[in-house]
Design a protein around this motif. Structure first.
Motif, PDB file in Angstrom:
ATOM      1  N   ILE A  67      68.873 -38.676  22.647  1.00 16.36           N
ATOM      2  CA  ILE A  67      68.743 -38.320  21.218  1.00 16.36           C
ATOM      3  C   ILE A  67      67.356 -38.579  20.577  1.00 16.36           C
ATOM      4  N   ARG A  68      66.768 -39.656  21.028  1.00 16.81           N
ATOM      5  CA  ARG A  68      65.554 -39.813  20.527  1.00 16.81           C
ATOM      6  C   ARG A  68      64.524 -38.757  20.947  1.00 16.81           C
ATOM      7  N   GLU A  69      64.571 -38.219  22.058  1.00 15.80           N
ATOM      8  CA  GLU A  69      63.699 -37.170  22.363  1.00 15.80           C
ATOM      9  C   GLU A  69      63.863 -35.987  21.831  1.00 15.80           C
ATOM     10  N   ALA A  70      65.365 -35.756  21.603  1.00 10.27           N
ATOM     11  CA  ALA A  70      65.752 -34.191  20.742  1.00 10.27           C
ATOM     12  C   ALA A  70      65.258 -34.663  19.171  1.00 10.27           C
ATOM     13  N   SER A  71      65.001 -35.895  18.763  1.00 10.75           N
ATOM     14  CA  SER A  71      64.701 -36.125  17.427  1.00 10.75           C
ATOM     15  C   SER A  71      63.108 -35.966  17.181  1.00 10.75           C
ATOM     16  N   ARG A  72      62.519 -35.469  18.185  1.00 15.53           N
ATOM     17  CA  ARG A  72      61.067 -35.358  17.756  1.00 15.53           C
ATOM     18  C   ARG A  72      60.867 -33.896  16.663  1.00 15.53           C
ATOM     19  N   GLN A  73      61.845 -33.112  16.758  1.00 13.26           N
ATOM     20  CA  GLN A  73      62.121 -32.079  15.966  1.00 13.26           C
ATOM     21  C   GLN A  73      62.427 -32.115  14.413  1.00 13.26           C
ATOM     22  N   LEU A  74      63.003 -33.509  14.317  1.00 15.87           N
ATOM     23  CA  LEU A  74      63.326 -33.871  12.997  1.00 15.87           C
ATOM     24  C   LEU A  74      62.000 -33.781  11.973  1.00 15.87           C
ATOM     25  N   ARG A  75      62.225 -33.612  10.658  1.00 12.92           N
ATOM     26  CA  ARG A  75      61.154 -33.471   9.696  1.00 12.92           C
ATOM     27  C   ARG A  75      61.318 -34.303   8.629  1.00 12.92           C
ATOM     28  N   PRO A  76      60.466 -34.887   7.926  1.00 10.74           N
ATOM     29  CA  PRO A  76      60.579 -35.809   6.715  1.00 10.74           C
ATOM     30  C   PRO A  76      61.565 -35.389   5.572  1.00 10.74           C
ATOM     31  N   TYR A  77      61.710 -34.064   5.354  1.00 12.25           N
ATOM     32  CA  TYR A  77      62.244 -33.695   4.186  1.00 12.25           C
ATOM     33  C   TYR A  77      63.703 -33.064   4.525  1.00 12.25           C
ATOM     34  N   ASN A  78      64.920 -33.544   3.783  1.00 11.58           N
ATOM     35  CA  ASN A  78      66.288 -33.267   4.354  1.00 11.58           C
ATOM     36  C   ASN A  78      66.743 -32.213   3.002  1.00 11.58           C
ATOM     37  N   PRO A  79      66.509 -31.079   3.455  1.00  6.57           N
ATOM     38  CA  PRO A  79      66.986 -30.072   2.035  1.00  6.57           C
ATOM     39  C   PRO A  79      68.284 -30.039   1.709  1.00  6.57           C
ATOM     40  N   ALA A  80      69.250 -30.288   2.825  1.00  6.74           N
ATOM     41  CA  ALA A  80      70.509 -30.391   2.609  1.00  6.74           C
ATOM     42  C   ALA A  80      70.895 -31.413   1.498  1.00  6.74           C
TER      43      ALA A  80
END
Length: 332
Positions: A67-80
């Motif tokens: 999960i940590r590896e996959a979370s590399r693609q998360l970005r700082p702003y959550n538009p939802a």
């Protein structure tokens, strides 16, 4: 980093820009700082690499790091949810809890003790499993602070069986134990996404006696997300809420990397939208379990899990942020 107008040091978020190499560097969850880099945190993302309680396919001990590896693609702003979750409250990766893989009972005690220490420091937990056995010690730690909590349980399975091969602590029994121990508010218990064959009709009858309401995956399909969310919000009310997500709540087409897959599950979109719909609930901690990356070489499961954890962290961040910025840490 300089203090704000209230004398509070702003949260340290992930250093992510358009020029960040997402595939390089250390993989903390969402690239947030490690706990030892910030000293204290509002939300602790902690791994529990433990899967000795499974009844079918093992491998969830590797889930947290996937999960940590996959979370590399998360970005700082959550538009939802229209918020910068890592800017509004301090989120830090607290590493992993080392639980004895050869002794279930000792592992449960270790997880409870380590979780309690983090909670006592003022943090809410976003725990990455590991198998569902870990929910029981986590609930013990949370209830020690908040009293009996409402539980929203996303899963293909009930996980309220009594024993497996005579053992009372497994990934199929945590919520029966939690009810027996008085750490759940039995007026506000819900399963979401359950489906598939069970052993006996009595399993459903006993589950109902424990206090659980059930929203099956077929209910979500027929009634729609908005109606289901409204029902859940009415059941939860203003109670302190713990959310436990077994990734097998998703259909195997959306999460093949799990230990006990069942056909006919939720889509990842349905899961994310239900969680977003609960943003006004008083979420005090959460877990996400049963990601077994060995069965999913395309990393579909870990991606879905990372986004699910991101939404849960966002909810907690939104709730804790105002207290922090008024000069108080939001540890309640």
């Amino acid at each position: 980093m300089s203090p704000n107008n209230h004398g509070v040091i702003p949260p340290r978020g992930p250093e992510v820009t358009e020029r960040t190499l997402t595939y390089a560097g250390l993989a903390t969850f969402g690239r947030v700082p490690r706990l030892d880099e910030v000293g204290e945190t509002d939300i602790a993302v902690v791994g529990v690499p433990f899967d000795s309680g499974v009844s079918y396919r093992p491998g969830a001990r590797f889930g947290g790091n996937a999960i940590r590896e996959a979370s590399r693609q998360l970005r700082p702003y959550n538009p939802a949810q229209q918020v910068y979750p890592f800017h509004f409250a301090q989120v830090a990766d607290a590493g992993d809890i080392t639980a004895n893989p050869h002794n279930l009972h000792e592992a449960v005690e270790t997880i409870e003790s380590a979780a309690s220490e983090l909670i006592d420091s003022g943090a809410r937990l976003m725990t990455l499993g590991g198998d569902h056995t870990i929910a029981l010690p986590l609930l013990r730690a949370v209830s020690r602070k908040h009293g009996p909590v409402a539980l929203l349980h996303f899963d293909a399975h009930l996980d309220t069986w009594d024993t497996h091969f005579g053992e009372k602590y497994t990934h199929g029994t945590p919520f029966r134990r939690a009810v027996e121990e008085g750490i759940l508010d039995t007026s506000a218990l819900s399963h979401v996404g359950t489906r598939g064959p069970i052993y006996h009709q009595d399993d459903l009858d006993e589950d109902a006696k424990l206090g659980f309401g059930i929203v099956t995956s077929a209910d979500v399909m027929r009634r729609g997300v908005d109606e289901v969310v409204q029902q859940l919000r009415e059941r939860i009310g203003e109670r302190p809420l713990y959310i436990s997500v077994d990734i097998d709540v998703l259909d195997p087409s959306h999460a093949p990397g799990t230990g006990t897959p069942e056909a006919g599950g939720l889509t990842s979109r349905e899961l994310l939208e239900i969680i977003r719909g609960l943003s006004a609930c008083h979420l005090v901690s959460a877990d996400l379990v049963e990601v077994a990356p060995a069965y999913d070489h395309a990393e579909i499961t870990a991606v879905a899990a990372s986004h699910t954890a991101y939404e849960l962290v966002t909810i907690m961040s939104r709730q804790m942020g105002p207290a922090r910025w008024s000069g108080q840490r939001g540890g309640s």
